[in-house]
Write a protein that holds these residues in place. Sequence first.
Motif, mmCIF file in Angstrom:
data_model
loop_
_atom_site.group_PDB
_atom_site.id
_atom_site.type_symbol
_atom_site.label_atom_id
_atom_site.label_comp_id
_atom_site.label_asym_id
_atom_site.label_seq_id
_atom_site.Cartn_x
_atom_site.Cartn_y
_atom_site.Cartn_z
ATOM 1 N N UNK A 51 19.516 -41.219 18.605
ATOM 2 C CA UNK A 51 18.811 -41.203 17.326
ATOM 3 C C UNK A 51 18.415 -39.759 17.038
ATOM 4 N N UNK A 52 18.754 -39.273 15.854
ATOM 5 C CA UNK A 52 18.421 -37.894 15.479
ATOM 6 C C UNK A 52 17.565 -37.934 14.225
ATOM 7 N N UNK A 53 16.376 -37.366 14.311
ATOM 8 C CA UNK A 53 15.499 -37.408 13.145
ATOM 9 C C UNK A 53 15.844 -36.312 12.155
ATOM 10 N N UNK A 54 15.707 -36.639 10.875
ATOM 11 C CA UNK A 54 16.067 -35.702 9.802
ATOM 12 C C UNK A 54 14.940 -34.700 9.561
ATOM 13 N N UNK A 55 15.116 -33.888 8.534
ATOM 14 C CA UNK A 55 14.261 -32.723 8.323
ATOM 15 C C UNK A 55 12.899 -33.070 7.715
ATOM 16 N N UNK A 56 12.057 -32.058 7.615
ATOM 17 C CA UNK A 56 10.674 -32.259 7.219
ATOM 18 C C UNK A 56 10.425 -31.677 5.822
ATOM 19 N N UNK A 58 7.151 -32.293 -3.004
ATOM 20 C CA UNK A 58 6.840 -30.953 -3.507
ATOM 21 C C UNK A 58 7.770 -29.883 -2.953
ATOM 22 N N UNK A 59 8.618 -30.246 -1.991
ATOM 23 C CA UNK A 59 9.551 -29.261 -1.455
ATOM 24 C C UNK A 59 9.736 -29.401 0.047
ATOM 25 N N UNK A 60 10.704 -28.640 0.560
ATOM 26 C CA UNK A 60 11.031 -28.694 1.993
ATOM 27 C C UNK A 60 10.217 -27.693 2.789
ATOM 28 N N UNK A 61 10.101 -27.980 4.091
ATOM 29 C CA UNK A 61 9.326 -27.109 4.972
ATOM 30 C C UNK A 61 10.168 -26.638 6.154
ATOM 31 N N UNK A 62 10.751 -27.589 6.895
ATOM 32 C CA UNK A 62 11.463 -27.187 8.103
ATOM 33 C C UNK A 62 12.666 -28.038 8.423
ATOM 34 N N UNK A 63 13.545 -27.483 9.270
ATOM 35 C CA UNK A 63 14.761 -28.169 9.702
ATOM 36 C C UNK A 63 14.640 -28.565 11.173
ATOM 37 N N UNK A 64 15.285 -29.666 11.526
ATOM 38 C CA UNK A 64 15.324 -30.100 12.924
ATOM 39 C C UNK A 64 16.414 -29.304 13.633
ATOM 40 N N UNK A 65 16.002 -28.293 14.388
ATOM 41 C CA UNK A 65 16.981 -27.450 15.091
ATOM 42 C C UNK A 65 17.066 -27.805 16.581
ATOM 43 N N UNK A 66 16.362 -28.870 16.960
ATOM 44 C CA UNK A 66 16.437 -29.380 18.335
ATOM 45 C C UNK A 66 16.831 -30.858 18.297
ATOM 46 N N UNK A 67 18.056 -31.162 17.817
ATOM 47 C CA UNK A 67 18.430 -32.562 17.571
ATOM 48 C C UNK A 67 18.559 -33.408 18.842
ATOM 49 N N UNK A 68 18.584 -32.760 19.987
ATOM 50 C CA UNK A 68 18.701 -33.511 21.238
ATOM 51 C C UNK A 68 17.378 -34.168 21.640
ATOM 52 N N UNK A 69 16.270 -33.729 21.018
ATOM 53 C CA UNK A 69 14.967 -34.323 21.347
ATOM 54 C C UNK A 69 14.854 -35.715 20.744
ATOM 55 N N UNK A 70 14.242 -36.663 21.452
ATOM 56 C CA UNK A 70 14.015 -37.984 20.839
ATOM 57 C C UNK A 70 13.044 -37.843 19.661
ATOM 58 N N UNK A 71 13.129 -38.746 18.679
ATOM 59 C CA UNK A 71 12.289 -38.619 17.479
ATOM 60 C C UNK A 71 10.797 -38.467 17.774
ATOM 61 N N UNK A 72 10.319 -39.128 18.816
ATOM 62 C CA UNK A 72 8.882 -39.050 19.136
ATOM 63 C C UNK A 72 8.444 -37.626 19.473
ATOM 64 N N UNK A 73 9.400 -36.798 19.895
ATOM 65 C CA UNK A 73 9.079 -35.417 20.286
ATOM 66 C C UNK A 73 9.625 -34.399 19.287
#
Length: 584
Positions: free
Chosen positions: A320-325, A329-344
């Motif tokens: 499971x790979x969580x999408x970006x943040x 009102x707009x975007x803030x950050x990208x998930x650049x550590x996709x290997x982490x489980x969503x909880x982390x």
Amino acid sequence: MLVEEFNMETMIEEFEALTKDAGRVQNETLKKILEENGSAEYLQNFGLDGRTDPESFKACVPLVTHKELEPYVQRIVDGDGSAILTGKPIKTISLSSGTTHGKPKFVPFNDELIESTMRIYRTSFIFRNREFPIGNGKALQFIYSSKQFKTKGGLAAGTATTNIFRSSQYKSTMKVLHSQCCSPDEVIFGSDFHQSLYCHLLCGLIFREEVQFVSSIFAHSIVHAFRTFEQVWEELCEDIRKGVLTSRVTVPSIRIAMSKLLKPNPELADLVYKKCVGLSNWYGLVPALFPKAKYIYGIMTGSMEPYLKKLRHYAGELPLVTADYGSSEGWIGANVNPQLPPELATYAVLPNIGYFEFIPLKENIEEHEQNKSLPTFLRTEPKPVGLTEVKIGEEYEIIVTNFAGFYRYRLGDVVKVTGFHNSTPELKFVCRSNLLLTVNIDKNTEKDLQLAVEAAAKLLAAEKLEVVDFTSHVDFSSEPGHYVIFWEVSGDASEEVLSECCNCLDQSFVDAGYVSSRKVKSIGALELRVVRRGTFQKILDHFLGLGAAVSQFKTPRCVGPTNSTVLQILCANVTNKFFSTAFN
């Protein structure tokens, strides 16, 4: 950057360069925003006089919430084409689902926000693709576009995702990212959610050998889709076998589009049938149906976490790979550590998509306590820090300045800094600072709860009864989760009236995310639990026993899992339960 020029290695190099000098990039980004929008009435009012440095910006422009910006946005919505919040006129409006005041918020939307969205998508894709490489193929995307409408002033308005899906940049970017949707546009933009969902599933099966990953905006939509699959899989097999779409799909545009894809294929129907009957309680359904899928992708943090257990059941061994943040009102950050489980999961802030400030929560709480005793004009404003000044392990409230006319906007999100990617912080989402009730995409505040209770309590007034006190709880013990409202009533109300009250409570939550989720049953029926007289006194006694003062005691309006003793007191004193039939 043109999509056609997309190059993985170049993108990584650009991202590394941006994040190594995040402080300088932030100053340049602010300068660009203020130069482009310096003529805007809003900025002129605060006397910036063309200055673009962070010090002048912070000294002149105040921190705001949507409430302060609303009069300006309303003028834009009503058709005022002058430079109000931005230098160039705003042509499109996004609607948020947050409706504290009983209606969705209007948020200005422009090409710069589309571009920042594509930048986020490209950034997270390169890191995701390094970890889980995909080739040319398709994505099974459970995406649904709501209708755009015209505002009083003639502007196009729709949800932020609708505005994105309708942009030409979105399609071209998805093509380059090997993320073309299995489903035709007619399914995505279909007028009936249930029919679109059925056809998304059918398209996924038709292209099962090409599906690279499964995704949706929110995790709950993926779970809901496969719950639906459990109910309709035999019908889907029959459609594939005969090459004829079920009569349950009635929207002409969807039927025409699907007829071009659907051809008789008894071999595929037999294969899907065999896969389904071979599963144990649907465990590993996704990899069984889509053998080349590499992962499942969507927003899985915050209010989506309750769905992870079921999602993992369907996913089997698939990551499971969580999408970006981001937000409306707009975007803030990208998930650049996709290997982490969503909880982390953490999100690296892109320093060139907006100007970001952070209110330290620890200091803010202390200042807030000091401020309470002061008259309003003497109260001090919280002092934010810059993007590169945040500290690891600390929690902050985010302030966003974007390219679409929101300056020093308090987003209402609480985040924790977990580390840095070069010099840009990596954030973990903690919670909404003002959020009370949420199951998935719904957002209801303490004010929303209060308005719902007040509306329903009017039905008691006919019997000369009143609500003595109330609280709420989100119950995830059964799926899907649902709202529980606890009421202490001043006397004995009839079951008929209390049942009406229950329905009224359910209908009084007007948040768009709640209403749409209730309609498609991804939030269960609201439950009203009536408790014995004196129950809330027992809660007060409990807090007094912990050392609280009566003068400072406030009934907790939402009882979360950490407040287990209060929940036990409430549940032990329930005398009657009612479930809403408002959305049956």
